[in-house]
Enzyme design. Structure first.
Site, short mmCIF file in Angstrom:
data_model
loop_
_atom_site.label_atom_id
_atom_site.label_comp_id
_atom_site.label_asym_id
_atom_site.label_seq_id
_atom_site.Cartn_x
_atom_site.Cartn_y
_atom_site.Cartn_z
N LYS A 180 0.82 -1.23 0.00
CA LYS A 180 0.00 0.00 0.00
C LYS A 180 0.85 1.27 0.00
O LYS A 180 0.46 2.28 -0.60
CB LYS A 180 -0.99 0.00 1.17
CG LYS A 180 -2.10 -1.02 0.98
CD LYS A 180 -3.13 -0.98 2.08
CE LYS A 180 -4.11 -2.14 1.92
NZ LYS A 180 -5.10 -2.20 2.98
N GLY A 183 -2.65 -1.63 17.27
CA GLY A 183 -1.92 -1.73 15.99
C GLY A 183 -1.75 -0.36 15.36
O GLY A 183 -2.63 0.52 15.50
N GLY A 243 -0.24 0.03 11.95
CA GLY A 243 0.28 -0.21 10.60
C GLY A 243 -0.55 0.50 9.54
O GLY A 243 -1.24 1.50 9.83
N GLY A 244 -0.51 -0.02 8.31
CA GLY A 244 -1.19 0.61 7.18
C GLY A 244 -2.69 0.71 7.36
O GLY A 244 -3.30 1.72 6.99
N THR A 251 5.27 -1.94 18.86
CA THR A 251 6.40 -1.01 18.73
C THR A 251 5.88 0.39 19.04
O THR A 251 5.25 1.04 18.20
CB THR A 251 6.96 -1.06 17.28
OG1 THR A 251 7.16 -2.43 16.92
CG2 THR A 251 8.26 -0.28 17.16
P1 NDP Z 1 0.75 -3.85 8.72
O1 NDP Z 1 1.71 -4.92 8.38
O2 NDP Z 1 0.89 -2.52 8.10
O3 NDP Z 1 0.74 -3.60 10.33
C1 NDP Z 1 0.66 -4.70 11.21
C2 NDP Z 1 0.36 -4.22 12.63
O4 NDP Z 1 0.17 -5.38 13.45
C3 NDP Z 1 1.51 -3.43 13.26
O5 NDP Z 1 0.97 -2.49 14.16
C4 NDP Z 1 2.28 -4.54 14.02
O6 NDP Z 1 3.00 -4.06 15.13
C5 NDP Z 1 1.13 -5.38 14.53
N1 NDP Z 1 1.49 -6.76 14.81
C6 NDP Z 1 1.87 -7.71 13.92
N2 NDP Z 1 2.08 -8.89 14.56
C7 NDP Z 1 1.85 -8.66 15.88
C8 NDP Z 1 1.92 -9.48 17.05
N3 NDP Z 1 2.26 -10.77 16.99
N4 NDP Z 1 1.60 -8.92 18.24
C9 NDP Z 1 1.24 -7.62 18.30
N5 NDP Z 1 1.17 -6.79 17.25
C10 NDP Z 1 1.47 -7.31 16.05
O7 NDP Z 1 -0.69 -4.49 8.39
P2 NDP Z 1 -2.04 -3.71 8.06
O8 NDP Z 1 -2.15 -2.56 9.01
O9 NDP Z 1 -2.13 -3.44 6.61
O10 NDP Z 1 -3.16 -4.82 8.39
C11 NDP Z 1 -3.50 -5.12 9.73
C12 NDP Z 1 -4.63 -6.15 9.74
O11 NDP Z 1 -5.81 -5.55 9.21
C13 NDP Z 1 -4.35 -7.38 8.88
O12 NDP Z 1 -4.82 -8.51 9.57
C14 NDP Z 1 -5.15 -7.14 7.61
O13 NDP Z 1 -5.56 -8.35 7.01
C15 NDP Z 1 -6.35 -6.39 8.21
N6 NDP Z 1 -7.02 -5.56 7.21
C16 NDP Z 1 -8.35 -5.80 6.97
C17 NDP Z 1 -9.03 -5.04 6.04
C18 NDP Z 1 -10.46 -5.35 5.79
O14 NDP Z 1 -10.99 -4.88 4.78
N7 NDP Z 1 -11.13 -6.05 6.69
C19 NDP Z 1 -8.37 -3.96 5.29
C20 NDP Z 1 -6.99 -3.74 5.66
C21 NDP Z 1 -6.35 -4.54 6.57
P3 NDP Z 1 4.52 -3.50 14.98
O15 NDP Z 1 4.39 -2.06 14.51
O16 NDP Z 1 5.08 -3.63 16.34
O17 NDP Z 1 5.19 -4.39 13.95
#
Ligand code: NDP
Length: 278
Positions: free
Chosen positions: A72, A134, A136-137, A160
């Site tokens: 993204k 969370g 992230g994106g 983080t």
């Molecule tokens: P990113 O990879 O951008 O971000 C991932 C986030 O999850 C970060 O904040 C990361 O923390 C955290 N994380 C990952 N693993 C762990 C863990 N084991 N314990 C704690 N925190 C964790 O992903 P996205 O933001 O793009 O997506 C997040 C979720 O949202 C996904 O499951 C995706 O499938 C879902 N999603 C659903 C959509 C829908 O239409 N329903 C649309 C977009 C996303 P850190 O910063 O510490 O790495």
């Protein structure tokens, strides 16, 4: 009668991995429902190949792409023109190839999330205390419309901490908006709306969130979705939440918003939602 393939407008979703994506099924359902003449496929592209795959699709006459994890932000960089939600979030999930060679980037994650949360799930945001897990994106995509809906507070907790602090600094708002670590949540009262935007559930994990942040007052929304339910929602119900939903509605609504950008017609989401949601 034979179908002339050259007259069918081509779309696809690009991700890595991408084979489990539900986007083809949803977009083909919308195309059938609205009578639009289009096809929709899957494109697997590693981060190294992303730009070549996207430009190649556009050059061969493709009309548009949905962009999923992990591309993204790369799509945001590649677009030559951006919609407002894409600018606010720094991420693009919808690319449109124009005949003049420009590539438009939009982000429909926020619209899709808000439509599902406030219309399909009938949740009021104004005055509510909201916790987002969370940073992230996906969190980037939902933050601007969520803050615009005037909640009393938005707290962003992330594994983080630095990433959550950076995100808070990027948004100018009069709302009480701050960041903390998962451990700091133990000091807080339960939240009225708890949004899991971590990707931990994709690997079947429920991260160590302190149970004190949810109770019977908490509506819990997991952006992750799965046919068997999600670990976060099971955790939330175990700790007192009486209402939990998965991200199926967001998935369908963000797809509908992409479809409308491409085809200029809004598909009805109620039918597919009743078939897909669990
Ligand atoms: P990113 O990879 O951008 O971000 C991932 C986030 O999850 C970060 O904040 C990361 O923390 C955290 N994380 C990952 N693993 C762990 C863990 N084991 N314990 C704690 N925190 C964790 O992903 P996205 O933001 O793009 O997506 C997040 C979720 O949202 C996904 O499951 C995706 O499938 C879902 N999603 C659903 C959509 C829908 O239409 N329903 C649309 C977009 C996303 P850190 O910063 O510490 O790495």
């Amino acid at each position: 009668m034979t179908v002339d393939d050259s007259k069918i407008d081509r779309y696809a979703v690009v991700g890595h991995p991408v084979k489990h994506s539900r986007s083809p099924m949803i977009q083909q359902f919308f195309a059938q429902e609205t009578g639009e003449n289009m096809s929709y496929g899957l494109l697997d592209a590693s981060p190294d190949d992303f730009e070549v795959v996207v430009r190649g699709f556009g050059a061969s006459g493709g009309k548009g792409l949905n962009i999923t994890v992990p591309h993204k932000q790369a799509a945001f960089e590649l677009a030559t023109e951006l919609g407002q939600a894409a600018v606010c979030s720094g991420a693009v999930n919808t690319l449109t190839f124009r005949t003049d060679g420009t590539i438009r980037g939009d982000n429909t994650d926020g619209i899709g999330f808000m439509k599902d949360l406030t219309v399909n799930q009938a949740q009021k945001i104004a005055g509510k205390r909201i916790l987002i897990l969370g940073a992230g994106g996906a969190t980037r995509g939902i933050l601007a419309p969520l803050l615009d809906a005037e909640p009393a507070e938005v707290l962003l907790a992330n594994r983080t901490l630095e990433r959550a602090l950076t995100l808070v600094k990027e948004f100018e708002t009069t709302i009480d908006f701050s960041a903390c670590s998962f451990e700091d949540l133990a000091e807080r009262e339960p939240f009225e709306i708890v949004i899991n935007a971590t990707s931990a559930g994709v690997r079947g994990e429920a991260p160590p969130f302190p149970p004190s942040c949810v109770s019977s007052i908490s509506f819990c929304y997991d952006l992750t979705y799965g046919l068997e339910g999600t670990p976060f929602n099971a955790w939330a119900r175990k700790h007192g939440s009486e209402r939990t939903v998965q991200g199926w509605g967001m998935l369908v609504e963000q797809a509908a918003a992409s479809f409308e950008i491409w085809r200029g017609t809004r598909p009805d989401t109620a039918d597919i939602l009743s078939k897909i949601s669990v």
